[in-house]
Design an enzyme around this catalytic site. Structure first.
Site, PDB file in Angstrom:
ATOM      1  N   HIS A 169      84.043  37.856 -70.941  1.00  0.00           N
ATOM      2  CA  HIS A 169      85.008  36.797 -71.231  1.00  0.00           C
ATOM      3  C   HIS A 169      86.409  37.412 -71.251  1.00  0.00           C
ATOM      4  O   HIS A 169      87.031  37.585 -72.291  1.00  0.00           O
ATOM      5  CB  HIS A 169      84.686  36.138 -72.579  1.00  0.00           C
ATOM      6  CG  HIS A 169      85.478  34.883 -72.818  1.00  0.00           C
ATOM      7  ND1 HIS A 169      84.969  33.799 -73.485  1.00  0.00           N
ATOM      8  CD2 HIS A 169      86.731  34.525 -72.473  1.00  0.00           C
ATOM      9  CE1 HIS A 169      85.876  32.841 -73.554  1.00  0.00           C
ATOM     10  NE2 HIS A 169      86.964  33.273 -72.941  1.00  0.00           N
ATOM     11  N   GLU A 207     100.089  28.101 -74.151  1.00  0.00           N
ATOM     12  CA  GLU A 207      99.504  28.271 -75.484  1.00  0.00           C
ATOM     13  C   GLU A 207     100.370  29.238 -76.279  1.00  0.00           C
ATOM     14  O   GLU A 207     100.710  30.319 -75.789  1.00  0.00           O
ATOM     15  CB  GLU A 207      98.072  28.793 -75.380  1.00  0.00           C
ATOM     16  CG  GLU A 207      97.130  27.820 -74.685  1.00  0.00           C
ATOM     17  CD  GLU A 207      95.701  28.308 -74.622  1.00  0.00           C
ATOM     18  OE1 GLU A 207      94.802  27.483 -74.360  1.00  0.00           O
ATOM     19  OE2 GLU A 207      95.472  29.525 -74.825  1.00  0.00           O
ATOM     20  N   ARG A 223     100.762  31.164 -80.030  1.00  0.00           N
ATOM     21  CA  ARG A 223     100.196  31.551 -81.325  1.00  0.00           C
ATOM     22  C   ARG A 223     101.133  32.560 -81.979  1.00  0.00           C
ATOM     23  O   ARG A 223     101.906  33.227 -81.291  1.00  0.00           O
ATOM     24  CB  ARG A 223      98.798  32.151 -81.153  1.00  0.00           C
ATOM     25  CG  ARG A 223      97.809  31.213 -80.464  1.00  0.00           C
ATOM     26  CD  ARG A 223      96.481  31.896 -80.164  1.00  0.00           C
ATOM     27  NE  ARG A 223      95.548  30.998 -79.492  1.00  0.00           N
ATOM     28  CZ  ARG A 223      95.487  30.829 -78.169  1.00  0.00           C
ATOM     29  NH1 ARG A 223      96.299  31.532 -77.378  1.00  0.00           N
ATOM     30  NH2 ARG A 223      94.632  29.990 -77.630  1.00  0.00           N
TER      31      ARG A 223
END
Length: 573
Positions: A104, A440, A442
Site C-alpha cells: 500500500h 488532502e 493534514r
C-alpha cells in the site's frame, strides 16, 4: 508513468463499469497473487535456498497499479531465524531482498517499474508469520512487523490502550508504516496536554526498540540484532525506507481515548484556507479548538470535506456511537455516478470531465454522510481513526510535509491552496485537466524523542517529521497531497510545478519542505522519482548533516546492499 492496465482500455470496455471497478478493487484488496513454486524449477533457479521456507511465484502491484512486476520469486519465512537464513542465501547468491507487506504505497522503495521476471529480486512476505502481538508491560507492546495497523489498534483497544493518530487505512502493515514514517493528523488543542505513551509525531516515534537483520562483521554474515532507542544506529532504522528488514518492534503506548469525529461540508475553501489573521472558520481555528483536523478538497469544487476529531470521554448527545472502524462506506465503495465518470474518462480519454467528477465525489461525500448518519460519530480512537478500506478508488498521490511554526500553519495552507487553485484554473483554461481527485491536508506535530519517556532516545533520522536542529521553533508539519487517476494527461507537469513551488517557497528559511517517502515526488514533466536535482540535492539537504550519517549507518548495516532497490542507489549513491 502510464498504468498499462489503464492505457489498454478502449471506449465501451465494460471492465470500467461500476461493477468492473468494484471487482477490480476487490481483487486488488485480496492481497498478492501467489503461485506455489515447482520444486524442480526452484532448485534450478534458486540453488541452495533454505529448506523449509515457503517459496512462490508472485505478481507485485503497488497501490495505484503504476508499478507492476510479474513472475518474481517470493517467500514467507516462518520467523526471524528463517528470515536470516534467506538474507544470507541472497547475499551469497547475489540477490536482493525486498520486504513486502500490504504493497500500500506509491513510490518504488520496494520494486521498480520495469523489473523483469528474471530479476534477482526476492520478495519476503511478512504478513503471514510476522504477526505476533504481546503486551510487555502496562505501556509497552511487542509486535511483529507483518501485523496490520487494524490488528494492532484492535489489540491495544482490548487492553485499554491506543495512539493519538494513525494513517486512515487499516490494512497497512506495521513494518511498512514504520519504514516510511507513516502518520495521522494531530496537534495539541488549546490547553491539551500530551498523554503519557502518546506522540503527535509519526508512528516511528513510538518505537522503544527494534530487531533487524543486519551485517555482523564478527561472524561474517547477516544476523538478528536488537537496537534500543538510545542507540545511534537505531535512529537510522526507525524510518529506513525499505533499506533494512525489521522483524519485530516494541512500542510505547498510552491510555486509549474516546474521539468524536465531526464532518462538515458547509465551509467554503476561501474561508477554511483563508489568509492568516482572517476571521471565520479557518483550519487554524479548528486546530486551536480541537487539535485534530483533515481537509479533503475535491478538484473544481468550493466546499471541502472537513473532518475534525476531538477528545470526548463521554458520548456527546448528538453523536452516533460506533463500535467498529470504516464508517464512511460511500468512500470505500465507488458510487455509481463516480464509477461511470471514471469509466468515461479513462476508456474514452474524456479527461475534460474532471470538474464533473470532482463535484460527483463531493456530492457522494456530502449525501453519504447524511445517508449513513456518519457526520457525527464517537467511540474508541480506532473506530474513528481508521476509515479507509482497500476497495476505495485507487489514485496516484504526491506528498510533502512542510515544517513550520504552529502559528504559521494557516499561512502555509493559504499560500499552497492559492497557488494550487490558480494553476488548476490556468490549466483548465488551456483545456488541460491534470487533477481529478482531491487535495488532502493534514497537520501533525514533529517526532520529539522525549515522547518515549526514555533517557537518551533519538529522533528517527530519516523521518519527514524529524525536528530541524537549526530551527527548534518549528514544531508542526503541514502535510499536502494531491490525488489524481493514474495516466491522467499533464499530471506530472502539474505536480512538477507544485513541487517547485513548495521547494522554493519553503526552502528552510521560514519553513522547510520534505518529501513524503511513500508517495510521489521528484517529478519531471513525464514521471515521478526522476528529477535528479530533487533526488540528489533537495531531498538530502532537507535533512542536513543527519542525512549522511543515516546513509552511512544503513550502508554499514548492509554493506553487501542486499536490501537496496534502485531508488535507494539514486538517493544514497
Amino acid at each position: 508513468m502510464t498504468d498499462r492496465s489503464l492505457s489498454n482500455h478502449q471506449p465501451g470496455d465494460t471492465s470500467w463499469t461500476r461493477r468492473g471497478l468494484l471487482r477490480a478493487a476487490t481483487a486488488l484488496a485480496a492481497g498478492p497473487c501467489l503461485i506455489a513454486a515447482d520444486p524442480a524449477a526452484a532448485a534450478a533457479e534458486l540453488p541452495g535456498f533454505p529448506a523449509g521456507v515457503a517459496l512462490s511465484r508472485t505478481a507485485y502491484r503497488n497501490w495505484d497499479g503504476e508499478i507492476t512486476a510479474v513472475g518474481l520469486w517470493a517467500c514467507a519465512p516462518d520467523g526471524p531465524a528463517q528470515a536470516v537464513a534467506v538474507v544470507n542465501w541472497a547475499w551469497r547468491q547475489g540477490w536482493t531482498v525486498r520486504a513486502r507487506g500490504a504493497s500500500h504505497g506509491w513510490s518504488p522503495l520496494t520494486v521498480a517499474e520495469g523489473t523483469p521476471s528474471d530479476a534477482r529480486v526476492l520478495l519476503v512476505d511478512t504478513a503471514p508469520h510476522f504477526d505476533g502481538l504481546a503486551l510487555e508491560s502496562a505501556d509497552e507492546v511487542r509486535a511483529g512487523t507483518g501485523v496490520t495497523l487494524e490488528a494492532l489498534l484492535t489489540f491495544l483497544e482490548g487492553h485499554g490502550l491506543g495512539v493519538t493518530a494513525s494513517p486512515a487505512p487499516g490494512d497497512l502493515t506495521l513494518g511498512g508504516a514504520l519504514a516510511v514514517g507513516a502518520h495521522g493528523t494531530a496537534v495539541p488543542a488549546r490547553g491539551e496536554r500530551r498523554l503519557p505513551g502518546h506522540t503527535y509525531g509519526s508512528l516511528s516515534n513510538l518505537v522503544l526498540s527494534l530487531t533487524a537483520v543486519v551485517w555482523d562483521p564478527a561472524d561474517g554474515a547477516y544476523a538478528l540484532r536488537t537496537f534500543t532507542r538510545d542507540e545511534a544506529d537505531c535512529a537510522a532504522l526507525l524510518t529506513h525506507l525499505g533499506r533494512s528488514l525489521v522483524t519485530e518492534v516494541t512500542l510505547r503506548v498510552g491510555p486509549d481515548t474516546r474521539l468524536r469525529c465531526v464532518s462538515r461540508t458547509d465551509i467554503p475553501a476561501g474561508e477554511l484556507f483563508a489568509a492568516p489573521g482572517s476571521d471565520g472558520r479557518t483550519l487554524e481555528s479548528f486546530l486551536e479548538s480541537d487539535g485534530r483536523a483533515e481537509a479533503i478538497w475535491f478538484a473544481f469544487t468550493e466546499f471541502p470535506w472537513l473532518k475534525v476529531w476531538s477528545v470526548e470521554p463521554v458520548k456527546p448527545l448528538t453523536s452516533r456511537r460506533v463500535t467498529s472502524p470504516y464508517n464512511y462506506p460511500f468512500s470505500d465503495s465507488v458510487p455509481t455516478p463516480v464509477a461511470d465518470l471514471v469509466g468515461r474518462m479513462v476508456s474514452g480519454a474524456a479527461w475534460y470531465l474532471a470538474p464533473v467528477l470532482g463535484n460527483a465525489q463531493f456530492d457522494a461525500a456530502a449525501l453519504g454522510l447524511v445517508a449513513t448518519v456518519s457526520a457525527d460519530i464517537w467511540g474508541p480512537s480506532k473506530n474513528t481513526l481508521l476509515y479507509l478500506r482497500p476497495t476505495t478508488l485507487r489514485v496516484h498521490a504526491n506528498g510533502y510535509a512542510v515544517l513550520t511554526r504552529r502559528d504559521r500553519v494557516q499561512r502555509v495552507v493559504a499560500e499552497f491552496t492559492a497557488f494550487y487553485r490558480e494553476r488548476l484554473d490556468a490549466y483548465a483554461a488551456a483545456g488541460r485537466f491534470p487533477v481529478n481527485g482531491a487535495v488532502e491536508i493534514r497537520v501533525t506535530g514533529l517526532d520529539d524523542p522525549s515522547d518515549t519517556g526514555r533517557a537518551g532516545a533519538r529522533a528517527p533520522s530519516l523521518s519527514a517529521l524529524r525536528p530541524d536542529a537549526d530551527h527548534p521553533e518549528w514544531d508542526t508539519a503541514v502535510w499536502l497531497d494531491v490525488l489524481t487517476l493514474p495516466g491522467t494527461p499533464h499530471a506530472e507537469a502539474f505536480y512538477r510545478e507544485l513541487e517547485a513551488f513548495l521547494l522554493t517557497t519553503y526552502d528552510g528559511t521560514h519553513a522547510l519542505t520534505r518529501v513524503e517517502w511513500s508517495k510521489g515526488w521528484g517529478y519531471t514533466g513525464t514521471s515521478a522519482w526522476s528529477d535528479e536535482d530533487v533526488l540528489g540535492t533537495a531531498v538530502p539537504s532537507s535533512f542536513g548533516p543527519v542525512w549522511t550519517g543515516a546513509a552511512d549507518t544503513l550502508e554499514r548495516l548492509d554493506p553487501h546492499r542486499v536490501f537496496r532497490a534502485p531508488l535507494h542507489t539514486r538517493l544514497f549513491g
